[in-house]
Design a protein around this motif. Structure first.
Motif, PDB file in Angstrom:
ATOM      1  N   ARG A 155     -20.464  75.297 -14.250  1.00 54.49           N
ATOM      2  CA  ARG A 155     -19.367  76.399 -13.904  1.00 54.49           C
ATOM      3  C   ARG A 155     -20.659  76.553 -12.528  1.00 54.49           C
ATOM      4  N   THR A 156     -18.903  76.835 -11.789  1.00 57.79           N
ATOM      5  CA  THR A 156     -19.512  77.511 -10.300  1.00 57.79           C
ATOM      6  C   THR A 156     -18.585  78.234  -9.902  1.00 57.79           C
ATOM      7  N   CYS A 157     -19.477  79.032  -9.056  1.00 55.60           N
ATOM      8  CA  CYS A 157     -18.514  80.698  -8.707  1.00 55.60           C
ATOM      9  C   CYS A 157     -19.279  80.786  -7.227  1.00 55.60           C
ATOM     10  N   PHE A 158     -18.091  80.709  -6.086  1.00 54.96           N
ATOM     11  CA  PHE A 158     -18.596  81.641  -4.621  1.00 54.96           C
ATOM     12  C   PHE A 158     -17.926  82.331  -4.730  1.00 54.96           C
ATOM     13  N   GLU A 159     -18.162  84.103  -4.735  1.00 50.81           N
ATOM     14  CA  GLU A 159     -17.464  85.038  -4.713  1.00 50.81           C
ATOM     15  C   GLU A 159     -17.907  85.206  -3.284  1.00 50.81           C
ATOM     16  N   ARG A 160     -17.118  86.110  -2.331  1.00 49.10           N
ATOM     17  CA  ARG A 160     -17.227  87.230  -0.636  1.00 49.10           C
ATOM     18  C   ARG A 160     -16.419  89.005  -1.808  1.00 49.10           C
TER      19      ARG A 160
ATOM     20  N   ILE B  76      -3.670  87.611   4.535  1.00 53.86           N
ATOM     21  CA  ILE B  76      -4.657  87.170   3.270  1.00 53.86           C
ATOM     22  C   ILE B  76      -5.736  88.257   2.935  1.00 53.86           C
ATOM     23  N   THR B  77      -5.451  89.205   1.638  1.00 49.33           N
ATOM     24  CA  THR B  77      -6.912  90.004   1.459  1.00 49.33           C
ATOM     25  C   THR B  77      -7.523  88.980   0.704  1.00 49.33           C
ATOM     26  N   GLY B  78      -7.304  88.568  -0.312  1.00 44.56           N
ATOM     27  CA  GLY B  78      -7.700  87.634  -1.018  1.00 44.56           C
ATOM     28  C   GLY B  78      -7.407  86.538  -1.653  1.00 44.56           C
ATOM     29  N   VAL B  79      -8.594  85.709  -3.024  1.00 41.02           N
ATOM     30  CA  VAL B  79      -7.769  85.161  -3.304  1.00 41.02           C
ATOM     31  C   VAL B  79      -8.705  84.536  -4.390  1.00 41.02           C
ATOM     32  N   LYS B  80      -8.373  84.075  -5.635  1.00 41.13           N
ATOM     33  CA  LYS B  80      -8.793  84.747  -7.121  1.00 41.13           C
ATOM     34  C   LYS B  80      -8.909  83.286  -7.842  1.00 41.13           C
ATOM     35  N   ALA B  81      -9.049  82.371  -7.963  1.00 42.75           N
ATOM     36  CA  ALA B  81      -9.766  80.964  -8.487  1.00 42.75           C
ATOM     37  C   ALA B  81      -9.933  80.651  -9.821  1.00 42.75           C
ATOM     38  N   TRP B  82      -9.200  80.020 -10.555  1.00 42.36           N
ATOM     39  CA  TRP B  82     -10.024  79.843 -11.758  1.00 42.36           C
ATOM     40  C   TRP B  82      -9.418  78.281 -11.567  1.00 42.36           C
ATOM     41  N   MET B  83     -10.330  77.258 -11.442  1.00 41.27           N
ATOM     42  CA  MET B  83      -9.839  75.750 -11.536  1.00 41.27           C
ATOM     43  C   MET B  83     -11.299  74.724 -12.381  1.00 41.27           C
ATOM     44  N   ALA B  84     -10.525  74.229 -13.169  1.00 44.18           N
ATOM     45  CA  ALA B  84     -11.084  73.512 -13.875  1.00 44.18           C
ATOM     46  C   ALA B  84     -10.643  71.329 -13.140  1.00 44.18           C
ATOM     47  N   TYR B  85     -11.850  70.699 -13.524  1.00 46.72           N
ATOM     48  CA  TYR B  85     -11.351  69.744 -12.735  1.00 46.72           C
ATOM     49  C   TYR B  85     -11.619  68.906 -14.094  1.00 46.72           C
ATOM     50  N   GLU B  86     -11.143  67.726 -14.671  1.00 53.11           N
ATOM     51  CA  GLU B  86     -11.944  66.478 -15.311  1.00 53.11           C
ATOM     52  C   GLU B  86     -12.520  65.990 -14.323  1.00 53.11           C
ATOM     53  N   ASN B  87     -14.525  65.579 -15.275  1.00 55.36           N
ATOM     54  CA  ASN B  87     -14.814  64.292 -14.666  1.00 55.36           C
ATOM     55  C   ASN B  87     -14.549  63.152 -15.099  1.00 55.36           C
ATOM     56  N   GLY B  88     -13.848  62.998 -15.677  1.00 53.36           N
ATOM     57  CA  GLY B  88     -13.921  61.376 -16.595  1.00 53.36           C
ATOM     58  C   GLY B  88     -15.592  61.730 -17.604  1.00 53.36           C
ATOM     59  N   ALA B  89     -15.835  60.675 -17.647  1.00 44.07           N
ATOM     60  CA  ALA B  89     -16.788  60.271 -19.286  1.00 44.07           C
ATOM     61  C   ALA B  89     -17.876  61.310 -19.090  1.00 44.07           C
TER      62      ALA B  89
ATOM     63  N   PRO C 284     -21.337  63.238 -16.445  1.00 44.37           N
ATOM     64  CA  PRO C 284     -20.604  64.739 -15.386  1.00 44.37           C
ATOM     65  C   PRO C 284     -21.023  64.281 -14.332  1.00 44.37           C
ATOM     66  N   GLY C 285     -19.556  65.107 -13.151  1.00 43.06           N
ATOM     67  CA  GLY C 285     -19.922  65.189 -11.789  1.00 43.06           C
ATOM     68  C   GLY C 285     -19.693  66.636 -11.296  1.00 43.06           C
ATOM     69  N   ASN C 286     -19.334  66.605 -10.183  1.00 43.96           N
ATOM     70  CA  ASN C 286     -19.179  67.207  -9.623  1.00 43.96           C
ATOM     71  C   ASN C 286     -17.505  68.030  -8.787  1.00 43.96           C
ATOM     72  N   ALA C 287     -16.614  67.900  -9.788  1.00 45.16           N
ATOM     73  CA  ALA C 287     -15.596  68.177  -8.655  1.00 45.16           C
ATOM     74  C   ALA C 287     -14.661  69.038  -8.830  1.00 45.16           C
ATOM     75  N   ALA C 288     -14.921  70.169  -9.087  1.00 43.81           N
ATOM     76  CA  ALA C 288     -14.785  71.025  -9.364  1.00 43.81           C
ATOM     77  C   ALA C 288     -15.175  71.981  -8.330  1.00 43.81           C
ATOM     78  N   MET C 289     -16.450  72.270  -8.463  1.00 45.28           N
ATOM     79  CA  MET C 289     -17.820  72.405  -6.911  1.00 45.28           C
ATOM     80  C   MET C 289     -16.468  71.998  -5.837  1.00 45.28           C
ATOM     81  N   LEU C 290     -17.149  71.208  -5.548  1.00 41.89           N
ATOM     82  CA  LEU C 290     -16.207  70.352  -4.409  1.00 41.89           C
ATOM     83  C   LEU C 290     -14.853  71.384  -3.929  1.00 41.89           C
ATOM     84  N   GLY C 291     -13.488  71.152  -5.055  1.00 41.01           N
ATOM     85  CA  GLY C 291     -12.784  72.133  -4.898  1.00 41.01           C
ATOM     86  C   GLY C 291     -12.431  73.490  -4.708  1.00 41.01           C
ATOM     87  N   CYS C 292     -13.255  74.040  -5.191  1.00 37.27           N
ATOM     88  CA  CYS C 292     -14.019  76.150  -5.020  1.00 37.27           C
ATOM     89  C   CYS C 292     -14.314  76.188  -3.036  1.00 37.27           C
ATOM     90  N   MET C 293     -15.066  74.585  -3.047  1.00 41.93           N
ATOM     91  CA  MET C 293     -15.894  75.057  -1.372  1.00 41.93           C
ATOM     92  C   MET C 293     -14.067  73.776  -0.425  1.00 41.93           C
TER      93      MET C 293
END
Lengths: 159, 746
Positions: B171-176, B313-326, B328-337
């Motif tokens: 789980r990755t989280c970017f918060e401001r 824009i006041t703010g954005v809340k996102a829940w983002m799940a990414y497949e990694n395939g078989a 582990p990877g870091n696709a969702a982290m890049l999505g958040c970034m």
């Protein structure tokens, strides 16, 4: 296993080779004749990278059995230039930056030649439909289509 | 068309010479990996799993080994178990050990005299499987009763750490700021759930390699890749070899787009070559490419965007799940970034989940993870603009970040050109023209980081006054020409007096893989640095000849010029001709870790017609504006922009992976996995925006990737404009659009 003897003309040269009956013309051209400019992208006739002209007609060489080439005239990308003098399509592809990785280029050049041989003054739409059997993943086709249209102009001007 | 800021008057940079490697590519002489033939060469074939998830109980290769022409058979047991060591997962992906994790996972490999013999023998290998349950969707694999893919996989990023394994990698989280406060202060709030399927990079050249392992225990590998130094280290790791035993020679590469930044075949070919004493070639079929090589992941995204009536824009809340395939990877982290990067905002809460499931392991694909994120974000921003009655470009300009603003993923923005891209589209003929009848228009922007990393270049001056530029970056679409142009500009030599070469792992210094749009930026920087070293040497030779201080010698347009004017200028050719007598040959090498890759932004506008009878879409007109920093070879910059756009069009409208209930891919051919063809498309109009990157000697910022980011949302927004539909599931294929139109009527 006995092999089939095939005699044909490829790029102006008389060529003989032995092939298996189930072998594709694509494999024969690459493995038996050594014409590596004919590319395999799919082996199922969906990408056009292996395009050749057989008796002047455009074909995917992966969909033709090698023995079928007996007695035919074949043109591959290796035979498009006249000595050191590039075919206008080849020159326009270079000047128009119509290739990035280049793997689809031989097939596009052959397919475009097939079009211009039949239709020396195609519209953009006609070019796009004539090349719809050739896949390119790099260019988005823009510069390929422009280069074919430019080559058509140059060919008309020199005739 | 170019929207250009003031820039120095370059002689070569910014021109459009014919690329140096072009001739071989139009006459069929360019050699790709599958084109190499060596004496005594064997052909390899790989046996792949028919199951999406299964334990390997036993493998019996005895029948295969006894078949005609067979010289070597290998299985996972013939390779070291790297466990959790670097490239441990990669090794298990190259050849399965105890389990197969997706349909197409390699189980065994055969080398024989012909391809046919190798295929027949592979089919004679008997594998006993114990079939396990499998997961094909994010919902399935995140559910508590999902079959676990990796026993030891404990989700990272959760406090306290879970005690039981799951298929959630991290789980990755970017918060401001305070996201609840943002929504409380908003005049308008929009939220939707989005989904996208895996997409294949679709390079036309299937993976291929040839390995020739000698009696001395060293091997030479020829292959098509985006980085032969990575092929070297990864291949050595999987074999359990020292890296110096592997030499990799780069073949021409027939497209990669990120998908050739990893390895699949090379260790198998090397090992079978070692065992047979013969060179081994392995070439994938297209079917294997689809089933066993990396797609970009599917995703499930929930976004909520708040804004004020003035468009802020006041703010954005996102829940983002990414497949990694078989694995582990870091696709969702890049999505958040990347998801909110084209916009400023005080509040955000971005939560990402990386999950494994029974599909091929992800490989990078052009700005990986960013297109799906932008699809969600820019669709919702379009909805906000519609709700408050604001022009879609104006709302983007209103929220546009500029230099010094904090980027959502941490650092402050350096010099960036998003505002200039938005303005270029706003001022374009396309945007000023009326929307065609029965069509809709959509706008979207995209961001990609770009990276620097390690690059090396060696520049040698030849005795006839020409130069050879050797780099370690494969030429994936015109980089030889870019390197030659920068060297020509530095040395004052004609661009065709420069021979750009891609060197193998033993002739040029370490160079990272071509990724992150880095080749022209970072490897170009190494070329420039080596050329500047050479210019100093050239000035020193002239100062020796003239018996003057080197400070009195300038390098001007390919000549050493004596500033006080006491001597006639010496050409580069005159200096190199005398080089043996004046101190030896002239050459320079630069190796660096490039910093300051300028972020890339792009804005697109598209007009789409939708046939309401069939659901068929037609792209009528497309214009892209992208900040290239400085376009070294504008034709190939345009080519990157156009190629990215069309890949994005395919992703938006047609491309998808289709699996049956057992997890087997049903559309593993270019007939059924339909990438765009020429007749699907109009010309792709390009506007090269040039906001120079101050960290590069010529202002370059990478151009390879960002072009694929905006099309998904731009097209969805155009479909909305044409039909009133908000399409939140990709692809927007005719059946999907037709179904949505039907629901809208009901």
């Amino acid at each position: 296993m006995s092999r089939t003897h095939v005699i044909c003309n490829i790029n102006g040269d008389d060529v003989e080779f032995l092939c298996d009956d189930g072998e594709s013309l694509l494999d024969a051209l690459r493995d038996d004749v050594g014409l590596m400019g004919v590319k395999e992208g799919c082996g199922t006739g969906d990408c056009g990278a292996c395009s050749v002209l057989m008796d002047g007609k455009l074909n995917c060489s992966c969909l033709i059995l090698a023995p079928e080439a007996n007695g035919t005239d074949l043109l591959t990308v290796e035979g498009m230039a006249d000595g050191d003098h590039l075919h206008p399509l080849q020159q326009c592809f270079l000047e128009g930056a119509a290739l990035q990785c280049g793997i689809c280029t031989p097939g596009f050049l052959i397919a475009a030649k097939a079009l211009l041989d039949q239709n020396p003054e195609p519209t953009e739409t006609e070019v796009r439909y004539a090349l719809a059997g050739n896949l390119c993943r790099c260019t988005g086709y823009d510069k390929i289509v422009r280069s074919v249209l430019e080559a058509a102009v140059q060919i008309r001007e020199t005739v | 068309m170019t929207a250009t800021e003031e820039r120095p008057d370059y002689k070569y940079v910014g021109t459009r010479p014919i690329r140096h490697d072009g001739l071989d590519k139009v006459i069929g002489k360019a050699r790709y990996a599958a084109d190499l033939v060596l004496p005594g060469m064997l052909h390899g074939h790989i046996l792949r799993s028919p199951h999406a998830h299964a334990k390997i109980v036993s493998i019996d290769t005895s029948a295969a080994e006894a078949m005609p022409g067979v010289k070597s058979v290998v299985t996972g047991a013939d390779f070291p178990d790297l466990g959790a060591a670097p490239n441990g997962d990669l090794a298990k992906n190259v050849i399965a050990r105890d389990k197969v994790l997706y349909e197409g996972h390699a189980v065994a490999a055969v080398a024989a005299g012909t391809r046919r013999e190798a295929m027949d023998a592979a089919n004679a290998i008997v594998v006993n499987y114990e079939v396990l349950g499998h997961s094909l969707t994010i919902d399935q694999t995140m559910s508590p009763d999902a079959e676990i893919l990796h026993d030891g996989l404990i989700t990272r990023g959760i406090e306290p750490a879970p005690t039981e394994a799951s298929n959630i990698v991290a789980r990755t989280c970017f918060e401001r700021g305070d996201i609840d406060q943002a929504f409380a202060e908003s005049d308008v709030i929009v939220e939707r759930e989005f989904s996208t399927t895996p997409i294949h990079q679709g390079y036309i050249e299937p993976h291929a390699c040839v390995a020739d392992t000698g009696q001395d225990g060293k091997t030479v590998v020829w292959c098509s890749s985006q980085g032969h130094f990575r092929v070297r280290s990864a291949t050595a790791d999987v074999l359990g070899w020292d890296t110096s035993r592997v030499k990799v020679i780069p073949a021409e590469i027939g497209g990669g787009f990120g998908g050739k930044t990893t390895i699949y075949l090379e260790p198998l070919a090397v090992e079978m070559s070692a065992r047979s004493g013969r060179p081994v070639k392995i070439v994938m079929t297209r079917d294997e490419v689809f089933r066993a090589t990396g797609p970009t992941p599917g995703s499930k995204l929930k976004l909520k965007v708040g804004a004020k009536n003035d468009g802020t824009i006041t703010g954005v809340k996102a829940w983002m799940a990414y497949e990694n395939g078989a694995f582990p990877g870091n696709a969702a982290m890049l999505g958040c970034m990347t998801v909110v990067s084209p916009y400023t905002m005080e509040h955000m809460y971005l939560e990402g989940f990386d999950v494994v499931l029974n599909k091929p392991v992800n490989a990078a694909y052009r700005a990986p993870s960013a297109p799906m994120a932008a699809f969600a974000m820019d669709t919702l921003l379009d909805e906000v603009a519609e709700n408050i009655g604001m022009d879609p470009i104006e709302i983007r300009l209103h929220n546009c970040p500029s230099e010094g603003d904090p980027a959502p993923y941490g650092p402050k923005w350096p010099t960036i050109g998003l505002k200039e891209c938005l303005e270029a589209i706003r001022d374009s003929d396309h945007y000023k023209s009326p929307v065609p009848e029965n069509a809709g228009r959509g706008i979207a922007s995209g961001f990609w980081f770009n990276i620097g990393e390690a690059s090396s270049a060696t520049v040698n001056l030849n005795e006839n006054g020409t130069a050879t530029v050797v780099t370690g970056s494969p030429d994936i679409g015109g980089s030889r020409a870019s390197m030659a142009l920068m060297a020509a500009e530095e040395l004052g030599l004609d661009v065709y007096s420069i021979t750009p070469v891609v060197g193998d792992t033993e002739v040029v210094g370490f160079t990272d893989v071509t990724e992150g749009s880095r080749a022209t930026f970072a490897t170009g920087m190494a070329v420039v640095e080596a050329c500047r070293d050479l210019k100093m040497q050239l000035r020193q030779r002239a100062s020796t000849a003239w018996d003057c201080d080197v400070e009195e010698v300038e390098w001007v347009d390919g000549h050493a010029v004596h500033s006080p004017g006491d001597h006639e200028a010496l050409s580069l050719a005159a200096i190199t001709a005398a080089a043996k007598r004046t101190g030896g040959p002239l050459g320079a090498t630069a190796s660096l870790n490039a910093r300051g890759a300028g972020p890339a932004f792009s804005t697109h506008v598209v007009d789409i017609a939708v046939d309401k009878e069939t659901g068929q879409t037609q792209v009528l007109r497309y214009t892209t504006a992208q900040d290239a920093g400085t376009a070294i070879h504008p034709s190939y910059v345009e080519g990157q922009m156009q190629g990215g756009v069309v890949q994005g069009i395919g992703w938006a409208l047609n491309e998808e992976y289709i699996h049956d209930a057992d997890g087997r891919m049903e559309n593993s051919s270019f007939l059924d996995y339909r990438i765009p063809v020429a007749s699907d498309l109009p010309m792709i109009e390009t506007i090269i925006v040039e906001v120079p990157n101050p960290s590069h000697p010529y202002g370059v910022r990478g151009v390879g990737e960002v072009g694929i980011v905006p099309p998904l949302a731009a097209i969805a927004n155009a479909v909305h404009d044409a039909t009133g539909l908000r399409m939140s599931d990709l692809p927007m294929s005719p059946p999907r659009i037709l179904a949505a139109l039907g629901e809208a009527v009901e």
